[in-house]
Design an enzyme around this catalytic site. Structure first.
Site, short mmCIF file in Angstrom:
data_model
loop_
_atom_site.label_atom_id
_atom_site.label_comp_id
_atom_site.label_asym_id
_atom_site.label_seq_id
_atom_site.Cartn_x
_atom_site.Cartn_y
_atom_site.Cartn_z
N ARG A 1 -37.31 -19.57 48.05
CA ARG A 1 -38.05 -19.26 46.98
C ARG A 1 -37.56 -18.19 46.15
NH1 ARG A 1 -37.84 -23.92 45.92
NH2 ARG A 1 -36.64 -23.61 47.76
N ASP B 1 -37.11 -37.94 42.74
CA ASP B 1 -37.03 -36.35 43.08
C ASP B 1 -37.42 -36.18 44.36
OD1 ASP B 1 -36.15 -34.03 42.68
OD2 ASP B 1 -37.94 -33.19 41.52
N GLU B 2 -37.02 -35.39 45.20
CA GLU B 2 -37.30 -34.84 46.48
C GLU B 2 -37.33 -36.12 47.36
OE1 GLU B 2 -37.74 -31.64 47.02
OE2 GLU B 2 -38.90 -30.64 45.24
N LYS C 1 -31.22 -28.64 40.45
CA LYS C 1 -31.79 -30.01 40.50
C LYS C 1 -32.66 -30.54 39.38
CE LYS C 1 -34.69 -30.34 44.08
NZ LYS C 1 -36.09 -30.89 43.69
N THR C 2 -33.46 -29.92 39.21
CA THR C 2 -34.29 -30.45 37.91
C THR C 2 -33.57 -30.47 36.82
OG1 THR C 2 -36.03 -29.12 39.13
CG2 THR C 2 -36.66 -29.77 37.08
N GLN D 1 -34.52 -29.54 53.05
CA GLN D 1 -35.92 -28.87 52.65
C GLN D 1 -36.91 -29.92 52.95
OE1 GLN D 1 -36.01 -26.75 48.81
NE2 GLN D 1 -33.77 -27.15 48.80
#
Length: 746
Positions: free
Chosen positions: A613, A225-226, A33-34, A256
């Site tokens: 994670r 983002d997010e 994603k980043t 998430q």
DNA sequence: TTTTCAAGAATTTTT
DNA sequence: TTCTTGAAAA
């Protein structure tokens, strides 16, 4: 750097190339994603878009900083520095400062953190003489926050009977009044709380069409983002800003979404298509981060959630080792297990401490882990809990700075007007508050006119108050010409804080002095850092803003320390080896989430975040007993453990039979006691409380309640006590029959 | 006004 | 257990 698109896979490349119009990228955990966001910005820059026309909103300041660095490196120029990039709060704080007059604020307004807000609310509750049992500052603050995040001002509140009704039912009929007072007091103090930064931005954009158009034109391209963790206020801001060009790209993963307690609304992402019918949706489903066992194990868990966007996360990575499930007897054992396991893994696989993370549901759980790591000399770093800037001494010093910048700030004034103690006590403050209300000025400004009220203050108090004002005024003058470090030095010297702690001389005080020194070096770093920036700002105002918007997630990682943090904090991070501890019913899922299926789903998403994670190894752990408030309580394994498909799990440490150790016996007894099976009086036969009762003890009787022992007589077998009970008066009681508890010996 | 001491509350998660 | 708060004493 012409071939930058080659660093992307097919599904990543599509959203990067799609620059115009609304688009949503549903990005599974570990799917890059980043990377997509970073390359998308690079692509925009390559196409000739000016960095000043790009707004990129990230979840943490650190994420913004890192992305900027990455872009600079890849583009090999300085453009990234000029992109509007940061958290919602910091970007809009910056805009609000430059447009503050439009909403009636001075540009040097102060930002309150939750602690400051709570304090102010609790003052208001006290002033209104409300019953503390129904009006708890924390609860009120949370309600205020959620109203603000839903863009409901006090005025709107009073127009909505169902809101008033719900507070009536909750025995908080005065809530609206508190809310209104709080908002007024903040305004009068030139203060914004966290939620105001979003709410006032909306008010600004709504009330001034020219300003709206100005920023719409600046922010031609908006990336968020997010997105799954944005709230209604944030949604509104984005909606109005993107309205002109519609070049809005939101990235997120509904699986998430874990911040609903902060007002985050998962519907923002679930309904994006409805709000932007023209939008294109892309999905990133290939996980590059984790081993197959981890990816599929996590998938099998999240499948249990009803509300979600369909997606199929897969990976080409190796199966890796299975997810390990550990069971320990108690939380200390769990800590020891984690520590020794880290030790082994480190040696077997040549890993540094930074490759490991221990994640937990609540901050309080860090202690047993810390103890165990310390014992075998493994360096660690705790993220969260009390942050540096929340320490008392740091808050005190920054309160001086705040007062210098904005002397209307009421909380800062109250905090330091009598610290270090200078004889300006509560009574004096009450008087100042009354004057400030009568004259409609801030508490600090009342100092200038106290000679109008000579009857209220005696000479001594008057002099002390004026001394305080002179101190602040001289600092104010310095702040206009000198830099932040100079002013800070004079705050420290002038206020007498250091002398105060030096006189105390305790280890704690010395520690506090060191922390203040650290703050000073921090302020110097800040100045240097700002000087490097294109739009650098070395003012104290800016410094104070930065530290109030600083979060623990912004803290930098060290490669030779194990990271300890809550799962919330771990969002967006990855580690080679991850331990998730305390996976027990009532703790994870939290006991507070059990009677609401939405909350339970959020807990499950949180567990999903925790699992994903891990890159190589994931260790889940739970205990049979756990310390809580000095008691040992029995714990059951979390339902989430059963929800992970068993084929991905390997059980570890499962001794079906415990060898009862001394430790274990004690814990059994404590547990039974807690359940009421063991009478306290009978446990310790040798020094039974019955025999220990002496005159002047305060005891509690099952029926009569509290009483004071006035007389003891009789032999050991037939000891009698004369007790004066609050309810029921004086009684003489035969001790061998009475079940008394000693409450206090005097 | 300040200090001291004891009783009581408290633990979800955070920009 | 640890932290906060309130009342009493100095």
């Amino acid at each position: 750097m012409n071939n930058y698109l080659e660093n992307l896979n097919e599904e990543q490349r599509k959203p990067v190339l799609h620059t115009e119009g609304p688009l949503m990228v549903i990005a599974g955990a570990g799917s890059g994603k980043t990377r997509v966001l970073t390359y998308k910005i690079i692509h925009l820059l390559k196409k000739g878009v000016s960095p000043f026309n790009i707004l990129a909103l990230t979840f943490t300041n650190k994420a913004a900083k890192e992305m900027k660095e990455r872009i600079s490196k890849l583009t090999n120029d300085n453009q990234a520095k000029s992109i509007w990039m940061g958290t919602f709060h910091s970007v809009f704080a910056r805009i609000l400062r430059s447009e503050s007059e439009l909403i009636g604020y001075p540009p040097n307004f102060t930002i309150y953190d939750s602690y400051d807000s709570e304090k102010l609310i609790s003052n208001i509750i006290k002033e209104m003489n409300l019953n503390k049992d129904f009006y708890k500052a924390k609860g009120i603050k949370n309600r205020v926050s959620s109203l603000k995040n839903s863009f409901i001002t006090p005025k709107n509140y009073f127009n909505q009977p169902e809101l008033i009704e719900s507070d009536k039912l909750a025995n908080r009929i005065q809530f609206g009044e508190i809310y209104r007072n709080y908002v007024n007091r903040c305004f009068k103090s030139a203060v914004m709380d966290f939620d105001d930064l979003l709410l006032k931005t909306n008010q600004l954009l709504n009330s001034s069409p020219e300003t709206l158009i100005k920023y719409q034109k600046i922010f031609k391209y908006i990336l968020v983002d997010e997105y799954q963790d944005t709230n209604y206020s944030q949604y509104l801001i984005i909606k109005s800003l993107a309205d002109r060009y519609q070049n809005l790209c939101v990235v997120g993963d509904d699986s998430q979404s874990i911040y609903s307690f902060r007002g985050a609304n998962i519907d923002n992402i679930l309904n994006f298509k409805k709000n932007y019918p023209e939008c294109t949706t892309y999905k990133l489903e290939q996980n590059y981060r984790s081993s197959k066992n981890i990816v599929e194990g996590a998938n099998s868990l999240i499948k249990k959630n009803k509300f979600k966007i369909d997606k199929n996360i897969w990976t080409l990575n190796d199966s890796g080792s299975k997810i390990i499930l550990n069971r320990s007897q108690n939380d200390n054992d769990e800590g020891r297990f984690v520590a020794s396991n880290i030790f082994e893994e480190k040696n077997n696989h040549q890993l540094n401490n930074g490759s490991f993370a221990v994640l937990y549901r609540t901050n309080a759980q860090s202690r047993s882990i810390e103890d165990a790591l310390r014992k075998i000399n493994i360096d660690y770093q705790v993220f969260g809990g009390l942050s540096f800037y929340q320490r008392k001494e740091i808050k005190d010093v920054t309160a001086y700075l705040r007062l210098v910048v904005n002397s209307n700030d009421e909380e800062s004034f109250r905090r330091i007007v009598n610290f270090p103690p200078r004889g300006i006590g509560l009574k004096t403050l009450e008087k100042l508050l009354i004057i400030s209300e009568r004259e409609n000025i801030s508490m600090y400004d009342t100092i200038n006119i106290i000679d109008k009220y000579p009857k209220l203050f005696n000479k001594g108090v008057m002099g002390r108050i004026t001394d305080f004002r002179n101190l602040i005024e001289s600092l104010k003058i310095e702040s206009k010409t000198k830099n932040a470090d100079y002013v800070l030095t004079n705050v420290i010297n002038g206020s007498g804080i250091i002398d105060f702690y030096r006189n105390e001389g305790s280890v704690e005080s010395i520690n506090r002095i060191e922390n203040i020194e650290e703050l000073r070096s921090g302020i110097n770093d800040f100045i240097l850092e700002q000087k490097e920036l294109a739009d650098g700002d070395t003012s104290i105002t800016r410094y104070l803003q930065d530290i109030s918007l600083y979060s623990e997630t912004d803290k930098s990682f060290s490669s030779d320390r194990v990271s300890l943090m809550t799962i919330h904090m771990a969002k967006g991070l990855e580690f080679n080896v991850v331990y998730v501890v305390g996976i027990e019913e009532n703790l994870f899922p939290s006991i507070l989430s059990l009677n609401c299926s939405e909350d339970l789903e959020e807990e499950r998403r949180l567990f999903y975040v925790a699992m994903t994670r891990a890159k190589d190894k994931l260790i889940l752990s739970h205990c049979d007993f756990r310390f809580k408030w000095g008691n040992i309580i029995e714990c059951e394994p979390s339902r989430f453990i059963d929800e992970v498909d068993i084929e991905y799990i390997e059980k570890n440490n499962f001794k079906e039979e415990f060898k009862p150790t001394i430790d274990n016996n004690i814990s059994r007894i404590r547990k039974l006691r807690k359940r009421g099976f063991v009478n306290v009086n009978k446990v310790d036969n040798n020094n039974s409380p019955i025999i220990n009762i002496v005159v002047n003890d305060i005891v509690e009787h099952q029926r009569f309640g509290l009483g004071l022992v006035e007389k003891i007589e009789g032999d050991i077998q037939n000891k009698k006590a004369t007790i004066n009970f609050k309810i029921g008066g004086r009684k003489t009681i035969l001790l061998k029959f009475a079940k008394l508890k000693i409450k206090k010996g005097t």
